[in-house]
Each structure stands twice: as structure tokens, then as C-alpha cells.
Design an enzyme around this catalytic site. Sequence first.
Site, PDB file in Angstrom:
ATOM      1  N   ALA A  69      46.943  45.873  37.357  1.00 32.17           N
ATOM      2  CA  ALA A  69      48.159  45.200  36.892  1.00 32.17           C
ATOM      3  C   ALA A  69      48.013  44.673  35.468  1.00 32.17           C
ATOM      4  O   ALA A  69      48.422  43.559  35.158  1.00 32.17           O
ATOM      5  CB  ALA A  69      48.549  44.064  37.845  1.00 32.17           C
ATOM      6  N   ASP A 115      36.291  46.226  46.387  1.00 31.93           N
ATOM      7  CA  ASP A 115      36.533  46.618  47.781  1.00 31.93           C
ATOM      8  C   ASP A 115      36.504  48.122  47.989  1.00 31.93           C
ATOM      9  O   ASP A 115      36.771  48.605  49.093  1.00 31.93           O
ATOM     10  CB  ASP A 115      37.860  46.048  48.265  1.00 31.93           C
ATOM     11  CG  ASP A 115      39.078  46.645  47.540  1.00 31.93           C
ATOM     12  OD1 ASP A 115      38.885  47.316  46.500  1.00 31.93           O
ATOM     13  OD2 ASP A 115      40.207  46.424  48.007  1.00 31.93           O
ATOM     14  N   ASP A 151      40.903  38.585  46.515  1.00 36.09           N
ATOM     15  CA  ASP A 151      42.351  38.813  46.558  1.00 36.09           C
ATOM     16  C   ASP A 151      42.766  39.066  48.004  1.00 36.09           C
ATOM     17  O   ASP A 151      43.668  39.866  48.286  1.00 36.09           O
ATOM     18  CB  ASP A 151      42.740  39.989  45.655  1.00 36.09           C
ATOM     19  CG  ASP A 151      44.236  40.033  45.338  1.00 36.09           C
ATOM     20  OD1 ASP A 151      44.883  38.975  45.416  1.00 36.09           O
ATOM     21  OD2 ASP A 151      44.754  41.121  45.025  1.00 36.09           O
ATOM     22  N   ALA A 196      48.343  46.090  48.132  1.00 31.67           N
ATOM     23  CA  ALA A 196      48.920  44.747  48.250  1.00 31.67           C
ATOM     24  C   ALA A 196      47.819  43.784  48.676  1.00 31.67           C
ATOM     25  O   ALA A 196      47.719  43.389  49.831  1.00 31.67           O
ATOM     26  CB  ALA A 196      50.065  44.737  49.252  1.00 31.67           C
TER      27      ALA A 196
END
Length: 384
Positions: A219, A247, A273, A307
Amino acid sequence: MSQTLRARRLFDGEQWREDCAVLIQQGLIDAILPAAELPPGTETIDLEDGLLAPGFIDIQVNGGGGVLFNNQPDAAGVERMVAAHRATGTTALLPTLISDTPAVHRAGVQAVLSAQGAGNPGVLGIHIEGPFFEVARRGTHRKDRIRQPEQHDIDWLASLGTQLSTVLTAAPEHLPPGTIAALTAAGVLVCAGHTNASYQQIVAARAEGLRGFTHLFNAMSPLTAREPGVVGAALDAPDCWVGIIADGHHVHPASIRIAHRTLPPGRLCLVTDAMSTVGDDKDWFEIYGERIQVREGRLVNAEGALAGSAIGMIDAVRYCHQQVGIELAECLRMASLYPATFLRREQQLGRIAPGFRADFVRLDDNLQVLDTWVAGARETHRSN
């Protein structure tokens, strides 16, 4: 209120030690000494095997234990998030709100203050991620929750700096000149994220006191030949801290290696996150009325966009050590000492040293969490 732990292998945040005794008084570390130097007859808790290290610190936690902070911005929700992440080695964290209404953000702040007031030492402050973003880089943040900051927003954020540790993630190009300087002066730690800023705009933000970058590579404008973008600016910012999601889905392992080799020592921090599925039986949750599902380890929406993550901090440590190839001691620092330094808590957290809070994680040889201690209070997570 006093106890002595005997650790056959210990990482103190700086170096490895063998067969040490850690003396704890009133939730703080009183001393560390070779076990052979303990007075005869000293009552000890012998950990026998495994590795004792500083407890992990996660500065970006959206949820856990079935709770998504935006959906349940209250003290009970914070408590469940903290409990869920403790099982992954995280002994202190920042509950994180993504872009939402002012009412949700204000409720989240009160929830954190209430949890701290109730004496939960695992809650260090709050991370407000949004809503002052570049829409083109919003990711799964809801478009109609993103807006331009107004003076009352800035005044409110500045007021938080006197109450609790506060991290704000924003797009610098959407902050009026002087905003970062004003927030920094008030004690708020401002990070760049969900931003399409140019290299020069980040340089200007750094001059105002920009503290760091949120989830590097994700992002934000990329590094290219003639425009370094936010990624290039982050890698060229020796005075900033950089969070990264390790991850196996958000960032390629080679990109993590490049960031680690490029940044000065101590500036790359592991973050999760994490969303509500960590520590919960359900493999899905809802945000903004949209269902997010775990698919092959990835949290994705209906369009397949990422997400958040489904990992705890120990998963990030393991991934960086086993898949990225970073030495274990450095991975442990990336999960503890470096986040503590980012938060200006490096004199209290992130090390096993006299005067520091007795926050530890005990790992087995496979880097699975066996036990944690928070302010000296032990919790066992797996049978030995």
C-alpha cells in the site's frame, strides 16, 4: 512477588547466555547472573530446556481471539486480543484501528485507556491506521471512511500524545504542512502508510519528524528507476523505523532480505497486521459488512485482495529465520528490542536486563511458544 528462573539458554536482547539465573522482584528484573553463582538453597524455577528471550512487542494488531478492534472497540475486546496474541509470544502490543468513523476511533482510545486503567500491562497504547490515506492505496480500507484531516482531527490526535503511546499511520501527501511536526511535538509517532507520496514528499515529512513506515512494500508507491517512491524513501531513511509483515504472502522473502541488508541495524521491525482469526476457531470475519476469509493461509476479501494477516508474532519470527535466512538473534530483536525502541520504551522493554520489566517468551527447539511472562506473571501455552 519475587522469583528466580533458571534458563539453560537465554537471549538477553543483545547476546546469548548459557545457564543463567534471572531474579525477579515486583515484576521487574532485579539481576541476571550465572546459575552457579546462586546462593546455596535458592529456590528456583528450573526451565530445563528451551530458549528464554524478551517478550515480543507487536505495534500493529487489528484483532485476535475472535475480536476485530473496529467491530468491538471496548475494553473487553482489547483484553481478548491481548490474551490471544500472548499465546504467540507477544507480551505487549498496540491495538490497531483501521479507517473508520470518528466515533469508532474515539471509542477505541477509551477502550485502550480503560484496559490500561484496569492494570493490563500488555496494552502499550494505540495505533490509529487511517483515515487520512491516498484512496488509490487504500487496500481493503473502505473508500467512504477515508477523508482529509481537519483541524479538530489534528487537535484530538495531539491530545492523545499526553495520555498514551499513540501511533498514527497516514499518507503524508494528505497532511497539511506542519501537521507531522505538530503531532510529533505532542508525542504522537507518525508513520507513512497507504500513501502514493513521492520521494521528495517523504523527505519533507522526515524533516517534520516522521517516525516510520507502516508495512513496507504494501500500500505504498514502489521503488522505480527515476522515482524512488515511498519504498525507496523508506530504504533511504536511516532515521526511521520500518514495519514489515513476514507471513509469506505480503512480502517476498527476497524483498525482506533486501530491506534488512539495506536499512541500518535496528530499524526493521516485525509486525503481524493480525486480524480476529488469530487465536480463534473461525477462519473468517466481517469488516465494513464484507466477509474476509482465510484461504491457504491468506486473509482475502471476495476479490482475493489481502486483508491483514492470520499470523501471530512467533510465526513472523519463524518465517524470517527459516525462510528468509536471517539469524535467530536478529529475528528476536526485530520482534522485541526494535519495536520497543520505535516506541521509545527501550529502557523498559525488549531486553532481559536489570531494571527492565520481566516480559519473556520461552521457545522450544522448533520455535514454538511454551510459556510467556508479563511483568513476572507466567502463563503456559503448551505442555512440556
